[in-house]
Structures are given as C-alpha cells and as structure tokens.
Motif scaffolding. Structure first.
Motif, PDB file in Angstrom:
ATOM      1  N   TYR A 147       0.831  -1.208   0.000  1.00 44.65           N
ATOM      2  CA  TYR A 147       0.000   0.000   0.000  1.00 44.65           C
ATOM      3  C   TYR A 147       0.864   1.256   0.000  1.00 44.65           C
ATOM      4  N   ALA A 148       0.336   2.294  -0.626  1.00 45.74           N
ATOM      5  CA  ALA A 148       0.895   3.636  -0.453  1.00 45.74           C
ATOM      6  C   ALA A 148       0.038   4.305   0.615  1.00 45.74           C
ATOM      7  N   VAL A 149       0.707   4.851   1.641  1.00 45.78           N
ATOM      8  CA  VAL A 149      -0.017   5.421   2.785  1.00 45.78           C
ATOM      9  C   VAL A 149       0.168   6.936   2.799  1.00 45.78           C
ATOM     10  N   PHE A 150      -0.951   7.635   2.748  1.00 40.87           N
ATOM     11  CA  PHE A 150      -0.974   9.102   2.751  1.00 40.87           C
ATOM     12  C   PHE A 150      -1.611   9.574   4.045  1.00 40.87           C
ATOM     13  N   ILE A 151      -1.182  10.711   4.543  1.00 42.80           N
ATOM     14  CA  ILE A 151      -1.844  11.306   5.707  1.00 42.80           C
ATOM     15  C   ILE A 151      -2.693  12.461   5.194  1.00 42.80           C
ATOM     16  N   TYR A 152      -3.989  12.397   5.478  1.00 46.83           N
ATOM     17  CA  TYR A 152      -4.878  13.502   5.109  1.00 46.83           C
ATOM     18  C   TYR A 152      -5.175  14.314   6.353  1.00 46.83           C
ATOM     19  N   LYS A 153      -4.936  15.615   6.270  1.00 47.48           N
ATOM     20  CA  LYS A 153      -5.237  16.504   7.398  1.00 47.48           C
ATOM     21  C   LYS A 153      -6.322  17.483   6.976  1.00 47.48           C
ATOM     22  N   GLY A 154      -7.284  17.695   7.864  1.00 49.66           N
ATOM     23  CA  GLY A 154      -8.317  18.681   7.580  1.00 49.66           C
ATOM     24  C   GLY A 154      -9.711  18.096   7.639  1.00 49.66           C
ATOM     25  N   ASP A 155     -10.697  18.947   7.380  1.00 49.68           N
ATOM     26  CA  ASP A 155     -12.076  18.460   7.407  1.00 49.68           C
ATOM     27  C   ASP A 155     -12.381  17.733   6.099  1.00 49.68           C
ATOM     28  N   GLN A 156     -13.603  17.249   5.985  1.00 46.60           N
ATOM     29  CA  GLN A 156     -13.935  16.382   4.853  1.00 46.60           C
ATOM     30  C   GLN A 156     -14.113  17.137   3.529  1.00 46.60           C
ATOM     31  N   SER A 157     -14.123  18.460   3.587  1.00 46.66           N
ATOM     32  CA  SER A 157     -14.406  19.215   2.352  1.00 46.66           C
ATOM     33  C   SER A 157     -13.325  19.027   1.292  1.00 46.66           C
ATOM     34  N   GLY A 158     -12.102  18.743   1.721  1.00 46.98           N
ATOM     35  CA  GLY A 158     -11.026  18.621   0.743  1.00 46.98           C
ATOM     36  C   GLY A 158     -10.671  17.202   0.338  1.00 46.98           C
ATOM     37  N   ILE A 159     -11.418  16.229   0.871  1.00 48.69           N
ATOM     38  CA  ILE A 159     -10.985  14.849   0.685  1.00 48.69           C
ATOM     39  C   ILE A 159     -11.139  14.349  -0.738  1.00 48.69           C
ATOM     40  N   ALA A 160     -12.196  14.765  -1.423  1.00 46.34           N
ATOM     41  CA  ALA A 160     -12.388  14.306  -2.810  1.00 46.34           C
ATOM     42  C   ALA A 160     -11.246  14.797  -3.697  1.00 46.34           C
ATOM     43  N   ALA A 161     -10.866  16.060  -3.508  1.00 45.10           N
ATOM     44  CA  ALA A 161      -9.755  16.623  -4.284  1.00 45.10           C
ATOM     45  C   ALA A 161      -8.450  15.920  -3.942  1.00 45.10           C
ATOM     46  N   PHE A 162      -8.301  15.557  -2.675  1.00 45.64           N
ATOM     47  CA  PHE A 162      -7.102  14.865  -2.225  1.00 45.64           C
ATOM     48  C   PHE A 162      -6.985  13.500  -2.911  1.00 45.64           C
ATOM     49  N   PHE A 163      -8.075  12.737  -2.898  1.00 46.43           N
ATOM     50  CA  PHE A 163      -8.082  11.444  -3.582  1.00 46.43           C
ATOM     51  C   PHE A 163      -7.796  11.624  -5.069  1.00 46.43           C
ATOM     52  N   ASN A 164      -8.423  12.635  -5.645  1.00 46.91           N
ATOM     53  CA  ASN A 164      -8.232  12.894  -7.068  1.00 46.91           C
ATOM     54  C   ASN A 164      -6.760  13.135  -7.385  1.00 46.91           C
ATOM     55  N   SER A 165      -6.072  13.909  -6.530  1.00 50.24           N
ATOM     56  CA  SER A 165      -4.664  14.192  -6.787  1.00 50.24           C
ATOM     57  C   SER A 165      -3.792  12.944  -6.590  1.00 50.24           C
ATOM     58  N   ILE A 166      -4.198  12.046  -5.699  1.00 50.30           N
ATOM     59  CA  ILE A 166      -3.455  10.783  -5.559  1.00 50.30           C
ATOM     60  C   ILE A 166      -3.534  10.002  -6.866  1.00 50.30           C
ATOM     61  N   TYR A 167      -4.767   9.872  -7.396  1.00 52.52           N
ATOM     62  CA  TYR A 167      -4.968   9.028  -8.572  1.00 52.52           C
ATOM     63  C   TYR A 167      -4.483   9.678  -9.870  1.00 52.52           C
ATOM     64  N   THR A 168      -4.591  10.999  -9.958  1.00 50.51           N
ATOM     65  CA  THR A 168      -4.258  11.652 -11.228  1.00 50.51           C
ATOM     66  C   THR A 168      -2.857  12.243 -11.247  1.00 50.51           C
ATOM     67  N   GLU A 169      -2.275  12.482 -10.073  1.00 50.98           N
ATOM     68  CA  GLU A 169      -0.940  13.083 -10.035  1.00 50.98           C
ATOM     69  C   GLU A 169       0.110  12.159  -9.427  1.00 50.98           C
ATOM     70  N   TRP A 170      -0.129  11.710  -8.181  1.00 47.93           N
ATOM     71  CA  TRP A 170       0.916  10.908  -7.549  1.00 47.93           C
ATOM     72  C   TRP A 170       1.124   9.574  -8.267  1.00 47.93           C
ATOM     73  N   LEU A 171       0.039   8.839  -8.471  1.00 49.24           N
ATOM     74  CA  LEU A 171       0.138   7.494  -9.031  1.00 49.24           C
ATOM     75  C   LEU A 171       0.801   7.463 -10.412  1.00 49.24           C
ATOM     76  N   PRO A 172       0.349   8.293 -11.377  1.00 41.70           N
ATOM     77  CA  PRO A 172       0.971   8.226 -12.710  1.00 41.70           C
ATOM     78  C   PRO A 172       2.457   8.587 -12.703  1.00 41.70           C
ATOM     79  N   ASN A 173       2.888   9.367 -11.718  1.00 40.83           N
ATOM     80  CA  ASN A 173       4.287   9.789 -11.649  1.00 40.83           C
ATOM     81  C   ASN A 173       5.123   8.921 -10.710  1.00 40.83           C
ATOM     82  N   SER A 174       4.521   7.853 -10.210  1.00 43.62           N
ATOM     83  CA  SER A 174       5.234   6.985  -9.260  1.00 43.62           C
ATOM     84  C   SER A 174       5.713   5.724  -9.982  1.00 43.62           C
ATOM     85  N   ASP A 175       6.370   4.856  -9.228  1.00 42.77           N
ATOM     86  CA  ASP A 175       6.808   3.566  -9.783  1.00 42.77           C
ATOM     87  C   ASP A 175       5.734   2.502  -9.608  1.00 42.77           C
TER      88      ASP A 175
END
Length: 164
Positions: free
Chosen positions: A101-129
């Motif tokens: 697993y890749a483990v991320f720490i999310y800080k903050g209220d729930q309003s930003g979580i969808a964007a956070f997940f989106n950035s994992i899938y669209t930014e971190w993952l494609p640029n990772s190994d």
C-alpha cells in the motif's frame, strides 16, 4: 492541486487482517457513508476481540473501477479483530489479505478529501513507480481523527503494485 501530495508518503505492507463491521453498496452520486457510519458507531462496542481502537473505512471497488459517479462500490465501517468467534447480529466478517500500500496522511475536514483522492490518482500514481491494484482501499481513523475538524488527521491506504 499538487501541494496536497507534497507530504511524506510511505510504502507499507499491510498484514492479513480480520474485520467485523457492516457494509453498504452505493455510488459517489448517492454517497451514503454517513448513513453507514451512523448505523455502525452506536453498535461498535458489541464487537468482541477487537484489536486497537482504530476504525476502518474500507472501500471495495469493482474491477477496472472508473470512479464514475454512478458506478457502485461497497463501503465497510469496521474494526480489526483477532478472531471471528463472535459476530454481532446484522454484522459481517471481512478479511484484507496482506499486500502493498501507499499510505498518505490527510489533514483537515472532509471538504477537501475528494480533491485529495483525485490528486493521488491523477498526479501521484501516474508519476510513481506503482500502479493501482484491485484490492480494498481504506482509511484508518485513529486517535487524531476528529470528524469534520480542520485538525483532523487520517491515514489513507491505497493498494498498489510495482510497475513492470
């Protein structure tokens, strides 16, 4: 968006773990996680043999999940247990097998979580190994989790495998 992902990401093996909880199938368009947790929380103390006090918000996506707003998936509200000797009425068992697993720490209220997940899938993952593997993804809600507080912290576990 990128600033969300600048945090420390850990690649970890999650051990095979047994869970007891309740589950619901729904879509992002008809998101019913609140309902799921509202029915689980008052009853969580009925579960015996629990390991630790953390809550697990587990998502089981279908094969080739497209994150489309109308594609159904299964969500679990659960706790880790040492055995399935006793299962409360209306609850079910679930096992997550050992995996990477890749483990991320999310800080903050729930309003930003969808964007956070989106950035994992669209930014971190494609640029990772790594690439996404079709296994359960989950959030661990531990002592630092405070529902909808800006100080809240949770761990997000994304199932991955090494790119070939």
């Amino acid at each position: 968006m990128c600033h969300h992902i600048s945090m420390k990401i850990e690649i970890k093996i999650f051990p095979t773990t047994k869970f007891i909880g309740i589950n619901l199938s729904f879509t992002y368009a008809d998101y019913r996680a609140f309902e799921l947790w509202r029915s689980f929380m008052p009853r969580r103390k009925e579960i015996q043999n629990t390991i630790g006090s953390e809550l697990f918000n587990i998502q089981i996506n279908p094969e080739n999940f497209d994150f489309h707003s109308n594609t159904p998936f299964v969500k679990w509200a659960a706790v880790a247990v040492s055995s399935f000797d006793f299962i409360p009425d209306g609850m079910e068992t679930f096992v997550i097998k050992e995996g990477l697993y890749a483990v991320f720490i999310y800080k903050g209220d729930q309003s930003g979580i969808a964007a956070f997940f989106n950035s994992i899938y669209t930014e971190w993952l494609p640029n990772s190994d790594y690439e996404l593997e079709n296994r359960p993804q989950f959030e661990i809600l531990g002592e630092k989790y405070k529902n909808n507080s800006p100080d809240s912290e949770e761990e997000i576990w994304i199932p991955i495998k090494k790119r070939i």
